[in-house]
Design a protein around this motif. Structure first.
Motif, PDB file in Angstrom:
ATOM      1  N   THR A  27       7.210   3.853   3.880  1.00 28.60           N
ATOM      2  CA  THR A  27       8.075   3.375   4.954  1.00 28.60           C
ATOM      3  C   THR A  27       9.122   2.417   4.413  1.00 28.60           C
ATOM      4  O   THR A  27      10.302   2.498   4.758  1.00 28.60           O
ATOM      5  CB  THR A  27       7.239   2.675   6.041  1.00 28.60           C
ATOM      6  OG1 THR A  27       6.244   3.579   6.511  1.00 28.60           O
ATOM      7  CG2 THR A  27       8.116   2.270   7.209  1.00 28.60           C
TER       8      THR A  27
ATOM      9  N   LEU B 281       4.773   1.327  10.493  1.00 25.95           N
ATOM     10  CA  LEU B 281       4.495   2.579   9.767  1.00 25.95           C
ATOM     11  C   LEU B 281       4.780   3.787  10.632  1.00 25.95           C
ATOM     12  O   LEU B 281       4.715   4.906  10.144  1.00 25.95           O
ATOM     13  CB  LEU B 281       3.037   2.599   9.293  1.00 25.95           C
ATOM     14  CG  LEU B 281       2.622   1.433   8.381  1.00 25.95           C
ATOM     15  CD1 LEU B 281       1.194   1.632   7.931  1.00 25.95           C
ATOM     16  CD2 LEU B 281       3.554   1.324   7.185  1.00 25.95           C
TER      17      LEU B 281
ATOM     18  N   THR C  17       0.847  -1.182   0.000  1.00 31.51           N
ATOM     19  CA  THR C  17       0.000   0.000   0.000  1.00 31.51           C
ATOM     20  C   THR C  17       0.889   1.240   0.000  1.00 31.51           C
ATOM     21  O   THR C  17       2.100   1.150   0.255  1.00 31.51           O
ATOM     22  CB  THR C  17      -0.895   0.030   1.252  1.00 31.51           C
ATOM     23  OG1 THR C  17      -0.048   0.178   2.422  1.00 31.51           O
ATOM     24  CG2 THR C  17      -1.708  -1.249   1.373  1.00 31.51           C
TER      25      THR C  17
ATOM     26  N   GLU D 159       1.105   3.779   2.077  1.00 38.63           N
ATOM     27  CA  GLU D 159       1.715   4.056   3.380  1.00 38.63           C
ATOM     28  C   GLU D 159       2.857   3.092   3.666  1.00 38.63           C
ATOM     29  O   GLU D 159       3.938   3.486   4.131  1.00 38.63           O
ATOM     30  CB  GLU D 159       0.661   3.983   4.492  1.00 38.63           C
ATOM     31  CG  GLU D 159      -0.368   5.096   4.477  1.00 38.63           C
ATOM     32  CD  GLU D 159      -1.438   4.903   3.412  1.00 38.63           C
ATOM     33  OE1 GLU D 159      -1.503   3.783   2.825  1.00 38.63           O
ATOM     34  OE2 GLU D 159      -2.202   5.852   3.167  1.00 38.63           O
ATOM     35  N   GLU D 160       2.629   1.802   3.391  1.00 39.17           N
ATOM     36  CA  GLU D 160       3.697   0.819   3.586  1.00 39.17           C
ATOM     37  C   GLU D 160       4.871   1.086   2.649  1.00 39.17           C
ATOM     38  O   GLU D 160       6.027   0.930   3.015  1.00 39.17           O
ATOM     39  CB  GLU D 160       3.156  -0.589   3.344  1.00 39.17           C
ATOM     40  CG  GLU D 160       2.189  -1.076   4.397  1.00 39.17           C
ATOM     41  CD  GLU D 160       1.602  -2.421   4.022  1.00 39.17           C
ATOM     42  OE1 GLU D 160       1.492  -2.712   2.805  1.00 39.17           O
ATOM     43  OE2 GLU D 160       1.247  -3.190   4.946  1.00 39.17           O
TER      44      GLU D 160
END
Length: 462
Positions: A434, A462, A428, A430-431
């Motif tokens: 990171t 995260l 995703t 957000e992942e």
């Protein structure tokens, strides 16, 4: 760069001056020029300071700095860029100054506004103010967190310092490593605040101030929070206007950072950010800018001196180029000591070396640090957006294919970049952000012994 430290007792016990001095002198590298201490009435509050002289080199600018009647005592690490504007207003309102320093501006501003004065400061700072009348300690840190400020507390006292190593001078403070911090170090290369590597030590977060009463009560609040407008609320402007706005703000920011009574220069890598800073400095400084760069023998992937040379010639700087052998293993103990623990950014090695070598020529340097974060200059930011366009099945197939190729040579090898990009394309957004910034992500738990991992709480990657 200066060093501050101090302690507030809640249990009624007096603070020996030697204890404050011991905390202070763990920071000698931050302030080699002069020292100062202060013990409040009753010896329940102590402040220590180590100074690196930059603005107003006289003893009048020494710290702890006090107001006219001694009721306000301040130690401060950093620089206030708008202090001249603030000073003019304070003088017009009747305040008397005995120095030309930015430090004294904070003292008089606090007299007028109390803790609310912090929001008026434009700069980088870590501040501690003891108010003798209210018997309160104020701790504050700048908006971006450029200047460090740590604190530890027990039921008997609170201590604070620019660096964690000062707390090792407190024999009644147990400095116990925090196992919960280990996974976050492996993910980020550092321990995100307010946590640290130690159980009872915390960072004061950026844009935050804390007030501590003499009985130990603490109240923390944010005086600043970054807020991004909604896209729908942003009025479109032509690209040339946006560029002009950035140029004007950059020029103003650089000029305000050139107030100094000691020699000043810049680190120059030849990249966009440091070159812009040097170019702007060269426009407003009467003498050629003193610039410094470093190169490593035998590894062209980490040698940017040729680009730095081009920029130095373009802006007619007084350029010094250092060349060293890449024996960074010799610096591990030194860097761990300075960072108060492991630090996962390899740039710490050249930064330490060029800083040490440049110190023979200048006291202050400007850098291009932060430019890539503000303007999305790192390739990983571009990769995070582009990965949205890669179908998951194609990412899996590409990753499987690349895994069969020869082992990578180093972290800047194209194969390393390609493998990380394809792994990120399966995540995703957000992942992905990171993962692309992480030292370890999916493989992080492989670094931990099972019996150690079993003792940890849930890990927020995260």
């Amino acid at each position: 760069m200066c060093g501050i430290a101090g302690e507030l007792r809640f249990d009624g016990a007096p603070i020996p001056e030697a204890r404050v001095i011991a905390m202070r002198d763990h920071l000698v590298h931050r302030g080699p020029d002069s020292t100062g201490t202060y013990l409040a009435r009753g010896d329940r509050m102590g402040l220590g300071f180590r100074r690196l002289r930059i603005i107003d080199l006289t003893p009048n600018a020494g710290q702890p700095m006090t107001n006219e009647d001694g009721s306000v005592q301040l130690v401060f690490n950093g620089e206030i860029y708008n202090f001249l504007d603030l000073r003019k207003g304070l003088i017009a309102r009747g305040h008397r100054f005995r120095s030309r320093s930015d430090t004294e501006t904070i003292v008089h501003l606090y007299e007028e506004k109390g803790a609310d004065c912090i929001a008026d400061l434009d700069g980088m700072f870590a501040i501690a103010i003891w108010d003798e009348r209210s018997r309160r300690l104020l701790l504050a840190r700048d908006r971006a967190g450029k200047k460090p400020l740590f604190y530890c507390r027990s039921d008997r006292f609170l201590a604070f310092a620019s660096e964690i190593k000062s707390f090792f001078a407190l024999r009644d403070m147990v400095m116990e490593p925090d196992p919960e911090s280990v996974p976050y170090y492996f993910i980020h290369g550092y321990v995100p605040g307010p946590a640290t590597f130690y159980k009872h030590v915390r960072q004061l977060e950026p844009g935050t101030l804390t007030i501590v009463d003499a009985d130990g009560r603490m109240a923390t609040r944010r005086y600043w929070q970054i807020e991004f407008p909604r896209a729908a609320d942003v009025k479109p402007i032509p690209a040339h206007e946006a560029a002009a706005g950035v140029r004007e703000r950059m020029a103003r920011a650089v000029e305000r950072r050139l107030i100094s009574d000691v020699p000043l220069g810049a680190f120059l890598s030849g990249g966009i950010d440091s070159t812009i800073v040097v170019g702007l400095m060269s426009r407003v400084m009467a003498a050629p800018v003193k610039t410094f760069s470093i190169g490593f023998e035998g590894d062209p992937a980490y040698d940017e001196t040729a680009y730095a040379r081009l920029a130095a010639e373009r802006f007619k700087t007084e350029h010094t180029e250092f060349r060293v052998l890449p024996a960074s293993g010799d610096l591990i103990d030194t860097l761990i000591w300075h960072h108060d623990g492991p630090f996962g950014d390899s740039s710490a090695v050249p930064t330490y070396l060029v800083s040490k070598l440049a110190r023979a020529h200048v006291t202050v340097v400007l850098t291009g640090d932060g430019g890539d974060e503000l303007f999305a200059g790192y390739r990983r930011f571009w990769a995070a957006v582009q990965a949205e366009r890669v179908p998951r099945i194609a990412a899996r197939a590409g990753e499987a294919l690349l895994s069969r190729l020869a082992a990578r040579r180093h972290e800047r090898h194209w194969l390393t970049d390609a493998q990380r990009f394809l792994r990120a394309a399966r995540a995703t957004f957000e992942e992905r952000m990171t993962l692309l910034n992480a030292l370890f992500f999916e493989d992080m738990r492989d670094l931990l012994r099972p019996e150690f991992a079993a003792t940890l709480g849930p890990i927020d990657r995260l």
